[in-house]
Design a protein around this motif. Sequence first.
Motif, PDB file in Angstrom:
ATOM      1  N   ASP A  64       0.830  -1.208   0.000  1.00  0.00           N
ATOM      2  CA  ASP A  64       0.000   0.000   0.000  1.00  0.00           C
ATOM      3  C   ASP A  64       0.864   1.258   0.000  1.00  0.00           C
ATOM      4  OD1 ASP A  64      -2.444  -1.301  -0.016  1.00  0.00           O
ATOM      5  OD2 ASP A  64      -2.522  -1.456   2.177  1.00  0.00           O
ATOM      6  N   PHE A  65       2.079   1.124   0.490  1.00  0.00           N
ATOM      7  CA  PHE A  65       2.966   2.287   0.536  1.00  0.00           C
ATOM      8  C   PHE A  65       3.755   2.451  -0.768  1.00  0.00           C
ATOM      9  CE2 PHE A  65       6.937   4.478   1.943  1.00  0.00           C
ATOM     10  CZ  PHE A  65       6.339   5.688   2.215  1.00  0.00           C
ATOM     11  N   ILE A  66       4.400   1.384  -1.262  1.00  0.00           N
ATOM     12  CA  ILE A  66       5.254   1.580  -2.454  1.00  0.00           C
ATOM     13  C   ILE A  66       4.740   0.903  -3.724  1.00  0.00           C
ATOM     14  CG2 ILE A  66       7.378   2.046  -1.174  1.00  0.00           C
ATOM     15  CD1 ILE A  66       8.383  -0.723  -1.911  1.00  0.00           C
ATOM     16  N   GLY A  67       3.681   0.082  -3.609  1.00  0.00           N
ATOM     17  CA  GLY A  67       3.176  -0.596  -4.802  1.00  0.00           C
ATOM     18  C   GLY A  67       3.509  -2.086  -4.761  1.00  0.00           C
ATOM     19  N   VAL A  68       2.672  -2.886  -5.416  1.00  0.00           N
ATOM     20  CA  VAL A  68       2.809  -4.352  -5.363  1.00  0.00           C
ATOM     21  C   VAL A  68       4.127  -4.806  -5.976  1.00  0.00           C
ATOM     22  CG1 VAL A  68       1.801  -6.533  -6.151  1.00  0.00           C
ATOM     23  CG2 VAL A  68       0.309  -4.679  -5.383  1.00  0.00           C
ATOM     24  N   GLN A  69       4.392  -4.350  -7.194  1.00  0.00           N
ATOM     25  CA  GLN A  69       5.615  -4.769  -7.889  1.00  0.00           C
ATOM     26  C   GLN A  69       6.863  -4.258  -7.182  1.00  0.00           C
ATOM     27  OE1 GLN A  69       5.926  -6.957 -10.096  1.00  0.00           O
ATOM     28  NE2 GLN A  69       7.948  -6.664 -10.993  1.00  0.00           N
ATOM     29  N   ASN A  70       6.817  -3.001  -6.731  1.00  0.00           N
ATOM     30  CA  ASN A  70       7.967  -2.436  -6.014  1.00  0.00           C
ATOM     31  C   ASN A  70       8.243  -3.199  -4.724  1.00  0.00           C
ATOM     32  OD1 ASN A  70       8.597  -0.415  -7.836  1.00  0.00           O
ATOM     33  ND2 ASN A  70       7.227   1.077  -6.895  1.00  0.00           N
ATOM     34  N   TYR A  71       7.178  -3.573  -4.017  1.00  0.00           N
ATOM     35  CA  TYR A  71       7.390  -4.305  -2.765  1.00  0.00           C
ATOM     36  C   TYR A  71       7.980  -5.685  -3.043  1.00  0.00           C
ATOM     37  CZ  TYR A  71       7.055  -5.848   1.993  1.00  0.00           C
ATOM     38  OH  TYR A  71       7.399  -6.313   3.240  1.00  0.00           O
ATOM     39  N   ARG A  72       7.545  -6.279  -4.145  1.00  0.00           N
ATOM     40  CA  ARG A  72       8.091  -7.595  -4.526  1.00  0.00           C
ATOM     41  C   ARG A  72       9.606  -7.499  -4.769  1.00  0.00           C
ATOM     42  NH1 ARG A  72       4.748  -9.186  -9.133  1.00  0.00           N
ATOM     43  NH2 ARG A  72       3.129  -9.416  -7.562  1.00  0.00           N
ATOM     44  N   ILE A  73      10.030  -6.404  -5.392  1.00  0.00           N
ATOM     45  CA  ILE A  73      11.455  -6.231  -5.740  1.00  0.00           C
ATOM     46  C   ILE A  73      12.270  -5.732  -4.544  1.00  0.00           C
ATOM     47  CG2 ILE A  73      13.076  -4.924  -7.183  1.00  0.00           C
ATOM     48  CD1 ILE A  73      10.789  -4.788  -9.300  1.00  0.00           C
ATOM     49  N   PHE A  74      11.772  -4.694  -3.864  1.00  0.00           N
ATOM     50  CA  PHE A  74      12.593  -3.980  -2.877  1.00  0.00           C
ATOM     51  C   PHE A  74      12.293  -4.358  -1.433  1.00  0.00           C
ATOM     52  CE2 PHE A  74      12.245  -1.102  -6.586  1.00  0.00           C
ATOM     53  CZ  PHE A  74      13.584  -1.064  -6.933  1.00  0.00           C
ATOM     54  N   LYS A  75      11.169  -5.084  -1.192  1.00  0.00           N
ATOM     55  CA  LYS A  75      10.763  -5.439   0.173  1.00  0.00           C
ATOM     56  C   LYS A  75      10.730  -4.180   1.047  1.00  0.00           C
ATOM     57  CE  LYS A  75      10.369  -9.922  -0.400  1.00  0.00           C
ATOM     58  NZ  LYS A  75       9.775  -9.947  -1.744  1.00  0.00           N
ATOM     59  N   ASN A  76      11.367  -4.218   2.226  1.00  0.00           N
ATOM     60  CA  ASN A  76      11.299  -3.077   3.148  1.00  0.00           C
ATOM     61  C   ASN A  76      12.448  -2.083   2.931  1.00  0.00           C
ATOM     62  OD1 ASN A  76       8.977  -4.056   4.358  1.00  0.00           O
ATOM     63  ND2 ASN A  76      10.112  -5.288   5.825  1.00  0.00           N
ATOM     64  N   LYS A  77      12.785  -1.869   1.663  1.00  0.00           N
ATOM     65  CA  LYS A  77      13.860  -0.926   1.330  1.00  0.00           C
ATOM     66  C   LYS A  77      13.292   0.078   0.334  1.00  0.00           C
ATOM     67  CE  LYS A  77      18.244   0.187   1.536  1.00  0.00           C
ATOM     68  NZ  LYS A  77      18.619   0.920   2.716  1.00  0.00           N
ATOM     69  N   PHE A  78      13.338   1.361   0.655  1.00  0.00           N
ATOM     70  CA  PHE A  78      12.799   2.355  -0.273  1.00  0.00           C
ATOM     71  C   PHE A  78      13.799   2.565  -1.404  1.00  0.00           C
ATOM     72  CE2 PHE A  78      11.389   6.565  -1.695  1.00  0.00           C
ATOM     73  CZ  PHE A  78      10.027   6.312  -1.819  1.00  0.00           C
ATOM     74  N   PRO A  79      13.348   2.551  -2.672  1.00  0.00           N
ATOM     75  CA  PRO A  79      14.309   2.480  -3.786  1.00  0.00           C
ATOM     76  C   PRO A  79      14.969   3.796  -4.182  1.00  0.00           C
ATOM     77  CG  PRO A  79      12.049   2.345  -4.609  1.00  0.00           C
ATOM     78  CD  PRO A  79      11.961   2.307  -3.111  1.00  0.00           C
ATOM     79  N   LEU A  80      14.457   4.941  -3.695  1.00  0.00           N
ATOM     80  CA  LEU A  80      15.005   6.227  -4.158  1.00  0.00           C
ATOM     81  C   LEU A  80      15.511   7.081  -2.998  1.00  0.00           C
ATOM     82  CD1 LEU A  80      12.343   7.329  -6.821  1.00  0.00           C
ATOM     83  CD2 LEU A  80      14.488   6.092  -7.187  1.00  0.00           C
ATOM     84  N   LEU A  81      16.506   7.906  -3.321  1.00  0.00           N
ATOM     85  CA  LEU A  81      17.007   8.941  -2.419  1.00  0.00           C
ATOM     86  C   LEU A  81      16.770  10.272  -3.131  1.00  0.00           C
ATOM     87  CD1 LEU A  81      18.616   9.974   0.045  1.00  0.00           C
ATOM     88  CD2 LEU A  81      20.716   9.320  -1.139  1.00  0.00           C
ATOM     89  N   ILE A  82      16.038  11.173  -2.475  1.00  0.00           N
ATOM     90  CA  ILE A  82      15.609  12.436  -3.076  1.00  0.00           C
ATOM     91  C   ILE A  82      16.315  13.584  -2.359  1.00  0.00           C
ATOM     92  CG2 ILE A  82      13.600  13.923  -3.489  1.00  0.00           C
ATOM     93  CD1 ILE A  82      13.432  11.280  -5.045  1.00  0.00           C
ATOM     94  N   LYS A  83      16.963  14.479  -3.137  1.00  0.00           N
ATOM     95  CA  LYS A  83      17.795  15.526  -2.521  1.00  0.00           C
ATOM     96  C   LYS A  83      17.644  16.873  -3.239  1.00  0.00           C
ATOM     97  CE  LYS A  83      21.924  12.550  -1.889  1.00  0.00           C
ATOM     98  NZ  LYS A  83      23.334  12.441  -2.325  1.00  0.00           N
TER      99      LYS A  83
END
Length: 323
Positions: A73-92
Amino acid sequence: MENLVYPIKFSPILKEKIWGGEKLKSLLNKNSNATDVGESWEISDVEGEPSVVANGALKGKSLKDLLETYKEDFIGVQNYRIFKNKFPLLIKYIDAKQDLSIQLHPNDELAAKRHNSFGKTEMWYVMQADENSELIVGFKDKVTPANYLEHLEHKTLPKILNTERVNTGDTFFIEVGRVHAIGAGVMLAEIQQTSDITYRVYDWERVDKEGNERELHTELALDAIDFEMADDFKVTYEKIKNESNEMVSCPYFTTSFLEVTETLSKKNIRDSFLIYMCVEGEAEITVNGISETIKMGETILLPAAVEAFQINSKQAKLLEVFV
């Protein structure tokens, strides 16, 4: 779940840097007593440096908490499948008062093997540039590893590098392996994979307050540099108002330019969170009757569970990011 569906802001993590300046404070209203603030990490899941929610029902929760609690619900089904509990981006947001070191980043394979990290593909959007400011991106001409090492040894590396004069709105895509440096006088928004792995190859022979030079990564960098890379780093993009104009689309993120001059009703048709970085003006983002203002230099995240929302502004320029 209802807690999750609103425009989320995080507290910026401000970083002092040897090359940093005052613009993040004076132009973007970041709160710091330091004189050399180089970076504002807007959304971070870098080890030991997690972002913390600054507003609404989830205030005080870390980015890691949100991932572990809300998952797809937070990052998306496919993203969660790939990244699990790791957020994929760093925004600066970045302010270079002085030239940054000449550097590059390893690809996923090298970064995983050496650092247990993602690689670091990134992009830049120039928000403000002093007159005659430049970036370094890639080599001027064809360069062999031997030729490169010779220039490194004689401290003449800048002579063989490609410089680009920049203005507000200029956008660059920095692939892994590409030698680059942000030049003095440039303030920009950076979107990148979650990684803090940088190979520094030349640092203008500068020293810190204690008189020490910063570490160089000559050996590590050598097999990470792409000497064959084409000069396709400058991004051209449409600027149709009140529409998402795609700038960069790669396996790691897609970023669009969105200039808002009215009220837009939008749907999240992606299986992904959405991030909005305000690079000019200000806008109001509303989800389920909950509104949050985003000003220049601020960032808002909409979780994947947000289906519909509005953006309202008389004049704002936003970067819209998803994975």
